[in-house]
Design a protein around this motif. Structure first.
Motif, PDB file in Angstrom:
ATOM      1  N   UNK A  94     -57.287  51.087 -98.742  1.00 52.84           N
ATOM      2  CA  UNK A  94     -57.835  49.930 -98.035  1.00 52.84           C
ATOM      3  C   UNK A  94     -58.387  50.391 -96.687  1.00 52.84           C
ATOM      4  N   UNK A  95     -59.591  49.911 -96.351  1.00 55.99           N
ATOM      5  CA  UNK A  95     -60.182  50.258 -95.051  1.00 55.99           C
ATOM      6  C   UNK A  95     -60.794  49.018 -94.414  1.00 55.99           C
ATOM      7  N   UNK A  96     -60.855  49.016 -93.098  1.00 59.27           N
ATOM      8  CA  UNK A  96     -61.563  47.963 -92.371  1.00 59.27           C
ATOM      9  C   UNK A  96     -63.066  48.182 -92.507  1.00 59.27           C
ATOM     10  N   UNK A  97     -63.871  47.151 -92.191  1.00 59.74           N
ATOM     11  CA  UNK A  97     -65.327  47.357 -92.193  1.00 59.74           C
ATOM     12  C   UNK A  97     -65.704  48.517 -91.268  1.00 59.74           C
ATOM     13  N   UNK A  98     -66.443  49.453 -91.794  1.00 61.69           N
ATOM     14  CA  UNK A  98     -66.792  50.663 -91.047  1.00 61.69           C
ATOM     15  C   UNK A  98     -68.276  50.955 -91.234  1.00 61.69           C
ATOM     16  N   UNK A  99     -68.931  51.351 -90.128  1.00 62.76           N
ATOM     17  CA  UNK A  99     -70.332  51.753 -90.195  1.00 62.76           C
ATOM     18  C   UNK A  99     -70.394  53.268 -90.350  1.00 62.76           C
ATOM     19  N   UNK A 100     -71.015  53.705 -91.433  1.00 62.83           N
ATOM     20  CA  UNK A 100     -71.212  55.128 -91.691  1.00 62.83           C
ATOM     21  C   UNK A 100     -72.694  55.439 -91.480  1.00 62.83           C
ATOM     22  N   UNK A 101     -72.973  56.556 -90.844  1.00 63.15           N
ATOM     23  CA  UNK A 101     -74.356  56.970 -90.610  1.00 63.15           C
ATOM     24  C   UNK A 101     -74.729  58.061 -91.597  1.00 63.15           C
ATOM     25  N   UNK A 102     -75.719  57.742 -92.432  1.00 71.69           N
ATOM     26  CA  UNK A 102     -76.209  58.707 -93.413  1.00 71.69           C
ATOM     27  C   UNK A 102     -77.472  59.355 -92.846  1.00 71.69           C
ATOM     28  N   UNK A 103     -77.486  60.671 -92.863  1.00 71.21           N
ATOM     29  CA  UNK A 103     -78.638  61.418 -92.348  1.00 71.21           C
ATOM     30  C   UNK A 103     -79.207  62.277 -93.463  1.00 71.21           C
ATOM     31  N   UNK A 104     -80.545  62.215 -93.611  1.00 76.81           N
ATOM     32  CA  UNK A 104     -81.219  63.075 -94.560  1.00 76.81           C
ATOM     33  C   UNK A 104     -82.192  63.953 -93.782  1.00 76.81           C
ATOM     34  N   UNK A 105     -82.225  65.230 -94.108  1.00 78.25           N
ATOM     35  CA  UNK A 105     -83.099  66.151 -93.376  1.00 78.25           C
ATOM     36  C   UNK A 105     -83.704  67.173 -94.324  1.00 78.25           C
ATOM     37  N   UNK A 106     -84.853  67.683 -93.894  1.00 84.95           N
ATOM     38  CA  UNK A 106     -85.481  68.814 -94.584  1.00 84.95           C
ATOM     39  C   UNK A 106     -86.084  69.722 -93.521  1.00 84.95           C
ATOM     40  N   UNK A 107     -86.928  70.623 -93.918  1.00 92.50           N
ATOM     41  CA  UNK A 107     -87.468  71.601 -92.966  1.00 92.50           C
ATOM     42  C   UNK A 107     -88.348  70.951 -91.905  1.00 92.50           C
ATOM     43  N   UNK A 108     -88.853  69.741 -92.197  1.00 93.15           N
ATOM     44  CA  UNK A 108     -89.776  69.097 -91.262  1.00 93.15           C
ATOM     45  C   UNK A 108     -89.087  68.157 -90.282  1.00 93.15           C
ATOM     46  N   UNK A 109     -87.853  67.732 -90.576  1.00 93.23           N
ATOM     47  CA  UNK A 109     -87.189  66.806 -89.673  1.00 93.23           C
ATOM     48  C   UNK A 109     -86.069  66.050 -90.364  1.00 93.23           C
ATOM     49  N   UNK A 110     -85.661  64.923 -89.773  1.00 94.03           N
ATOM     50  CA  UNK A 110     -84.544  64.149 -90.320  1.00 94.03           C
ATOM     51  C   UNK A 110     -84.705  62.680 -89.978  1.00 94.03           C
ATOM     52  N   UNK A 111     -83.963  61.849 -90.691  1.00 93.79           N
ATOM     53  CA  UNK A 111     -83.894  60.420 -90.400  1.00 93.79           C
ATOM     54  C   UNK A 111     -82.512  59.935 -90.793  1.00 93.79           C
ATOM     55  N   UNK A 112     -82.077  58.830 -90.184  1.00 99.32           N
ATOM     56  CA  UNK A 112     -80.733  58.313 -90.426  1.00 99.32           C
ATOM     57  C   UNK A 112     -80.779  56.824 -90.714  1.00 99.32           C
ATOM     58  N   UNK A 113     -79.721  56.338 -91.363  1.00107.10           N
ATOM     59  CA  UNK A 113     -79.597  54.911 -91.651  1.00107.10           C
ATOM     60  C   UNK A 113     -78.118  54.549 -91.670  1.00107.10           C
ATOM     61  N   UNK A 114     -77.783  53.338 -91.188  1.00109.55           N
ATOM     62  CA  UNK A 114     -76.379  52.921 -91.221  1.00109.55           C
ATOM     63  C   UNK A 114     -75.994  52.356 -92.592  1.00109.55           C
ATOM     64  N   UNK A 115     -74.775  52.611 -92.983  1.00111.56           N
ATOM     65  CA  UNK A 115     -74.198  52.035 -94.199  1.00111.56           C
ATOM     66  C   UNK A 115     -72.843  51.452 -93.807  1.00111.56           C
ATOM     67  N   UNK A 116     -72.689  50.138 -93.962  1.00110.83           N
ATOM     68  CA  UNK A 116     -71.433  49.499 -93.547  1.00110.83           C
ATOM     69  C   UNK A 116     -70.741  48.864 -94.753  1.00110.83           C
ATOM     70  N   UNK A 117     -69.448  49.155 -94.910  1.00112.89           N
ATOM     71  CA  UNK A 117     -68.666  48.501 -95.964  1.00112.89           C
ATOM     72  C   UNK A 117     -67.171  48.626 -95.647  1.00112.89           C
ATOM     73  N   UNK A 118     -66.397  47.786 -96.314  1.00108.17           N
ATOM     74  CA  UNK A 118     -64.934  47.836 -96.242  1.00108.17           C
ATOM     75  C   UNK A 118     -64.388  47.963 -97.657  1.00108.17           C
ATOM     76  N   UNK A 119     -63.146  48.390 -97.757  1.00106.39           N
ATOM     77  CA  UNK A 119     -62.457  48.446 -99.053  1.00106.39           C
ATOM     78  C   UNK A 119     -61.240  47.528 -98.963  1.00106.39           C
TER      79      UNK A 119
END
Length: 287
Positions: free
Chosen positions: A42-67
């Motif tokens: 069981x977890x409280x609502x948590x914001x996780x930051x997902x980052x994707x990157x390649x040789x040219x750069x990166x970008x991120x997006x938040x993912x929020x969920x609870x269990x």
């Protein structure tokens, strides 16, 4: 958390990461960013930051969920019968869908049975006879609860495992004998068929077959029945009665000297049945 079967096609050089770390048993694919696994904590609502990157750069997006725990439902005790017996150990494990943080039984179970408030398991050895009655069991967590009503009685267990382990194939005529039973459970009465040889009887309370057989009898199978208010159990006893050759004759009370006019009684001891007694030479006059 919504599941989807549409996955991003991996691109060479692309890598996904996530911060903070996912709950236990969940993981993110570095190749396509898919989060998979089975939520076990069981977890409280948590914001996780997902980052994707390649040789040219990166970008991120938040993912929020609870269990959270799914509200329990469809509670049952599939192995619990409607009748239990005294003296017989039992364990009944519940089946339920969803997580359970608390188990409650609304009635005290019969003596000898316990209800595990951590697992909902009913276990123990019933020791008292009780009529059929209902027991309501509730499985609960923070998101909801479900209940089931089970009904059962506790009856006196029928006797089982009747045996006569010390029986012999034959017994000597005119010699005391006894055969003792072993049995599991409570017995109200013992009976036997067919009738035993003359001089032998069965004790209706203890089941012991004993006596001094007075007649010769061929080998016969006798059926002993042990009963109580709930049921019965039977066991065979097979034996013959024979006249055995007498052995170990003695007169332990014999004195070496007797006086004229003195009353005399000298009693023999002998193993085996004796049908005729003789003495040589002839006894003194008066004996």
């Amino acid at each position: 958390m919504k599941n989807t079967t549409e996955h991003l096609t991996p691109v060479p050089g692309m890598k996904f990461t996530i911060e903070p770390a996912l709950p236990e048993s969940l993981k993110i694919s570095e190749r396509n960013g898919v989060i998979t696994g089975q939520a076990n904590v069981i977890t409280d609502p948590t914001v996780y930051t997902v980052t994707v990157q390649n040789a040219s750069g990166s970008t991120s997006a938040p993912v929020e969920f609870a269990i959270i725990l799914k509200a329990p439902e469809n509670l049952s005790y599939p192995d619990l019968p409607d009748k239990l017996y005294t003296g017989r150990p039992v364990t009944f494990t519940p089946q339920v869908e969803g997580g359970v943080s608390e188990w409650i039984c609304n009635e005290k179970l019969p003596e000898g049975l316990d209800f595990d408030s951590q697992s909902g398991v009913i276990h123990g050895v019933p020791r008292e006879i009780v009529p059929r009655k209902p027991y309501t069991i509730t499985a609960r967590n923070l998101d909801g609860e479900t209940s089931v009503t089970v009904q059962f009685s506790v009856s006196l267990a029928p006797p089982t495992e009747l045996a006569y382990p010390d029986q012999k194939p034959e017994y000597p005529r005119l010699i005391p004998m006894a055969i003792h039973p072993t049995v599991e459970g409570t017995v109200d009465e013992y009976t036997i068929t067919p009738a035993l040889p003359a001089g032998i009887a069965i004790d209706p309370k203890t089941g012991v077959i004993s006596g001094t057989p007075t007649e010769v009898a061929d080998s016969t199978e006798y059926i002993v029945t042990a009963t109580n208010t709930t049921g019965l159990v039977t066991a065979p006893v097979t034996f013959a009665v024979k006249t055995m050759p007498p052995t170990h004759l003695s007169y332990p009370g014999l004195d070496p000297l007797y006086y004229v006019g003195e009353p005399v009684t000298i009693t023999p001891e002998v193993a085996g049945g004796a049908t005729e007694w003789t003495v040589e030479p002839a006894l003194p006059d008066g004996l």
